[in-house]
Design an enzyme around this catalytic site. Structure first.
Site, PDB file in Angstrom:
ATOM      1  NE  ARG A   1      23.156  64.452  32.262  1.00  0.00           N
ATOM      2  CZ  ARG A   1      23.718  63.324  31.729  1.00  0.00           C
ATOM      3  NH1 ARG A   1      23.468  62.725  30.707  1.00  0.00           N
ATOM      4  NH2 ARG A   1      24.566  62.831  32.730  1.00  0.00           N
TER       5      ARG A   1
ATOM      6  CB  SER B   1      25.704  63.509  36.531  1.00  0.00           C
ATOM      7  OG  SER B   1      25.594  64.071  35.060  1.00  0.00           O
TER       8      SER B   1
ATOM      9  CE1 TYR C   1      22.914  61.485  27.911  1.00  0.00           C
ATOM     10  CE2 TYR C   1      21.349  63.176  26.966  1.00  0.00           C
ATOM     11  CZ  TYR C   1      21.980  62.591  27.914  1.00  0.00           C
ATOM     12  OH  TYR C   1      21.308  62.717  29.469  1.00  0.00           O
TER      13      TYR C   1
HETATM   14  P1  NAD Z   1      26.229  58.317  28.348  1.00  0.00           P
HETATM   15  O1  NAD Z   1      26.234  57.778  29.730  1.00  0.00           O
HETATM   16  O2  NAD Z   1      25.166  58.657  27.745  1.00  0.00           O
HETATM   17  O3  NAD Z   1      27.286  57.617  27.346  1.00  0.00           O
HETATM   18  C1  NAD Z   1      28.502  57.461  27.947  1.00  0.00           C
HETATM   19  C2  NAD Z   1      29.499  57.781  26.888  1.00  0.00           C
HETATM   20  O4  NAD Z   1      29.560  56.808  25.979  1.00  0.00           O
HETATM   21  C3  NAD Z   1      29.328  59.051  26.347  1.00  0.00           C
HETATM   22  O5  NAD Z   1      30.542  59.867  26.522  1.00  0.00           O
HETATM   23  C4  NAD Z   1      29.307  58.865  24.595  1.00  0.00           C
HETATM   24  O6  NAD Z   1      29.774  59.648  23.823  1.00  0.00           O
HETATM   25  C5  NAD Z   1      30.013  57.359  24.693  1.00  0.00           C
HETATM   26  N1  NAD Z   1      29.800  56.426  23.395  1.00  0.00           N
HETATM   27  C6  NAD Z   1      28.512  56.290  22.873  1.00  0.00           C
HETATM   28  N2  NAD Z   1      28.902  55.464  21.838  1.00  0.00           N
HETATM   29  C7  NAD Z   1      30.256  55.012  21.798  1.00  0.00           C
HETATM   30  C8  NAD Z   1      31.006  54.368  21.129  1.00  0.00           C
HETATM   31  N3  NAD Z   1      30.477  53.463  20.100  1.00  0.00           N
HETATM   32  N4  NAD Z   1      32.213  54.338  21.440  1.00  0.00           N
HETATM   33  C9  NAD Z   1      33.045  54.787  22.331  1.00  0.00           C
HETATM   34  N5  NAD Z   1      32.271  55.899  23.355  1.00  0.00           N
HETATM   35  C10 NAD Z   1      30.892  55.868  22.800  1.00  0.00           C
HETATM   36  O7  NAD Z   1      26.991  59.812  28.535  1.00  0.00           O
HETATM   37  P2  NAD Z   1      26.939  60.770  29.955  1.00  0.00           P
HETATM   38  O8  NAD Z   1      28.072  60.164  30.693  1.00  0.00           O
HETATM   39  O9  NAD Z   1      25.619  60.857  30.771  1.00  0.00           O
HETATM   40  O10 NAD Z   1      27.177  62.268  29.367  1.00  0.00           O
HETATM   41  C11 NAD Z   1      26.863  62.392  28.062  1.00  0.00           C
HETATM   42  C12 NAD Z   1      27.135  64.029  27.797  1.00  0.00           C
HETATM   43  O11 NAD Z   1      26.328  64.958  28.804  1.00  0.00           O
HETATM   44  C13 NAD Z   1      28.720  64.313  27.985  1.00  0.00           C
HETATM   45  O12 NAD Z   1      28.906  65.170  27.106  1.00  0.00           O
HETATM   46  C14 NAD Z   1      28.635  65.018  29.453  1.00  0.00           C
HETATM   47  O13 NAD Z   1      29.629  66.014  29.693  1.00  0.00           O
HETATM   48  C15 NAD Z   1      27.256  65.624  29.396  1.00  0.00           C
HETATM   49  N6  NAD Z   1      26.676  65.916  30.594  1.00  0.00           N
HETATM   50  C16 NAD Z   1      26.561  67.204  30.729  1.00  0.00           C
HETATM   51  C17 NAD Z   1      26.026  67.586  32.156  1.00  0.00           C
HETATM   52  C18 NAD Z   1      25.402  68.904  32.312  1.00  0.00           C
HETATM   53  O14 NAD Z   1      25.878  69.980  31.690  1.00  0.00           O
HETATM   54  N7  NAD Z   1      24.654  69.240  33.381  1.00  0.00           N
HETATM   55  C19 NAD Z   1      25.825  66.504  33.041  1.00  0.00           C
HETATM   56  C20 NAD Z   1      26.209  65.352  32.884  1.00  0.00           C
HETATM   57  C21 NAD Z   1      26.534  65.026  31.630  1.00  0.00           C
END
Ligand code: NAD
Length: 380
Positions: free
Chosen positions: A122, A133, A228
């Site tokens: 990521r 994503s 994460y």
């Molecule tokens: P994910 O699918 O792993 O999780 C979804 C969301 O659930 C996350 O925001 C997580 O914090 C939340 N979560 C976990 N336990 C929880 C709880 N008990 N209660 C409420 N929420 C809870 O996450 P994702 O959508 O794949 O994204 C993860 C991170 O990666 C984010 O910070 C995102 O901005 C980042 N990201 C970065 C890039 C990049 O820079 N290329 C790309 C995609 C995502």
């Protein structure tokens, strides 16, 4: 270098890994492309659209698998297909390597280099290759659509001579990629949106979309170096459940997207909380297929719990397969292009670059990804 694109055989899957647009760009790179006839049909692409840009349609799937230097696909292959592949072939697809131990071992034994689309790092540079994503974004949109069409109410406030309708209240748990898109979509439809995430850094993003961030003090939560969420302790989970219960009880729609990378999703909405919601309310559990954030949700089904519609439907991006294919195919193309040597017309497997070491799972007969290697050794 010969690129092969077999037809997706998973029942109901309509997304495809190559669009005529990405086929054209791959041909321009110098790749020789063969695809199995009918490969694009799920998303409405005819064979002729691919052949017109220089790809070749073939009917013999086994020969395609056996002759390709690189295979591009969406879902993981059937186990018995791996031994049909050429030694040294590079296979790129979703793999679910945390759970698919036999598959990973089979790739290693066959000497196939397996790249997992889930494991693309990521980072800012790899965003254009990040299929998790691109597909989660669409899933976020679809969840709101599914809820909106099942809710016996409308989302926006409506003031009419026949009366004033209040905006629907939507609560979103987890504000990662899917959650943020769900928030944005529900806001566009005029709902009153509240959201919660254990990573407090996202509070600002939630607020910038016009939603309210529910403040719950869970103590130390934080996030990993990759952004994460960290797994909560049982006490923290209980605290979160208690703090959310009142908001959920008065919500028309609850959408759960909470995931902890590489682990089972936490159960955040117990059955009694679902039962406390008003009749006609809708819950969408994005994690239903992998264990569920909502107690009582059933994978791939819509169930009724005490008058509340609980949606556990899976493969959400497939509802908008055409756009999902465009995005996934672009992710794949961007990954291939990134280390493509234009002079030699081939993909260079540069295991020292910033992206491939994270997502190459097997290479040269062994499991090379440290995380997956440790899991397999632990399971043996
Ligand atoms: P994910 O699918 O792993 O999780 C979804 C969301 O659930 C996350 O925001 C997580 O914090 C939340 N979560 C976990 N336990 C929880 C709880 N008990 N209660 C409420 N929420 C809870 O996450 P994702 O959508 O794949 O994204 C993860 C991170 O990666 C984010 O910070 C995102 O901005 C980042 N990201 C970065 C890039 C990049 O820079 N290329 C790309 C995609 C995502």
């Amino acid at each position: 270098m010969q690129l092969g694109v077999p037809k997706e055989l998973y029942p109901g899957e309509n997304r495809v890994p190559m669009t005529p647009e990405t086929a054209k760009k791959l041909v321009r790179l110098g790749a020789k492309i063969q695809f199995e006839t009918g490969m694009g049909l799920g998303s409405g692409y005819q064979d002729s659209e691919y052949t017109e840009v220089g790809a070749e349609a073939v009917t013999d799937r086994a020969a395609l698998l056996a002759s390709s230097d690189m295979l591009l696909r969406l879902r993981k292959p059937e186990l018995n297909e791996i031994s049909q592949m050429k030694r040294g072939c590079i296979h790129i697809s979703y793999l679910d390597p945390f759970n698919e131990h036999d598959l990973v071992r089979a790739f290693a034994e066959a000497g196939v280099t397996a790249i997992s689309m889930e494991m693309i790092p990521r980072s800012t540079r790899s965003q254009k290759m990040d299929a998790l994503s691109s597909q989660a974004n669409l899933a976020g949109y679809i969840m709101v659509m599914l809820a909106a069409t099942r809710l016996p109410r409308i989302f926006p406030m409506m003031m009419t001579p026949a009366g004033t309708l209040k905006p629907a209240k939507v609560f979103i748990i987890g504000a990662g990629v899917a959650g943020l898109q769900a928030i944005a979509t529900a806001k566009r439809l005029g709902a009153k949106v509240t959201a919660f995430d254990t990573r407090s850094v996202v509070a600002e993003q939630v607020q910038s979309l016009g939603a309210t961030f529910l403040e719950i003090d869970l103590g130390d939560t934080g996030q990993t170096k990759d952004g994460y969420a960290k797994e909560l302790t049982p006490e923290q989970v209980q605290k979160q459940r208690d703090a959310q219960a009142a908001v959920i009880a008065e919500s028309d729609v609850v959408i759960t997207t909470a995931q902890v990378f590489g682990r089972k999703p936490p159960v955040l909405v117990p059955r009694e909380v679902v039962e406390s919601m008003q009749s006609g309310a809708v819950v969408v559990d994005m994690a239903a297929e992998t264990g569920g954030n909502v107690e009582g949700s059933v994978p791939n089904e819509v169930v009724d719990i005490n008058g509340v519609t609980v949606i556990g439907l899976g493969n959400l991006p497939n509802y908008v397969c055409r756009d999902a294919s465009v995005m996934y195919a672009n992710n794949l193309f961007n990954l291939v292009e990134d280390t493509w040597d234009k002079d030699a017309s081939e993909f260079v497997l540069d295991l020292d670059n910033d992206i491939l070491p994270g997502c190459v799972i097997t290479h040269d007969g062994v499991v090379v990804n440290e995380t997956i290697k440790n899991i397999l050794e632990g399971a043996a």
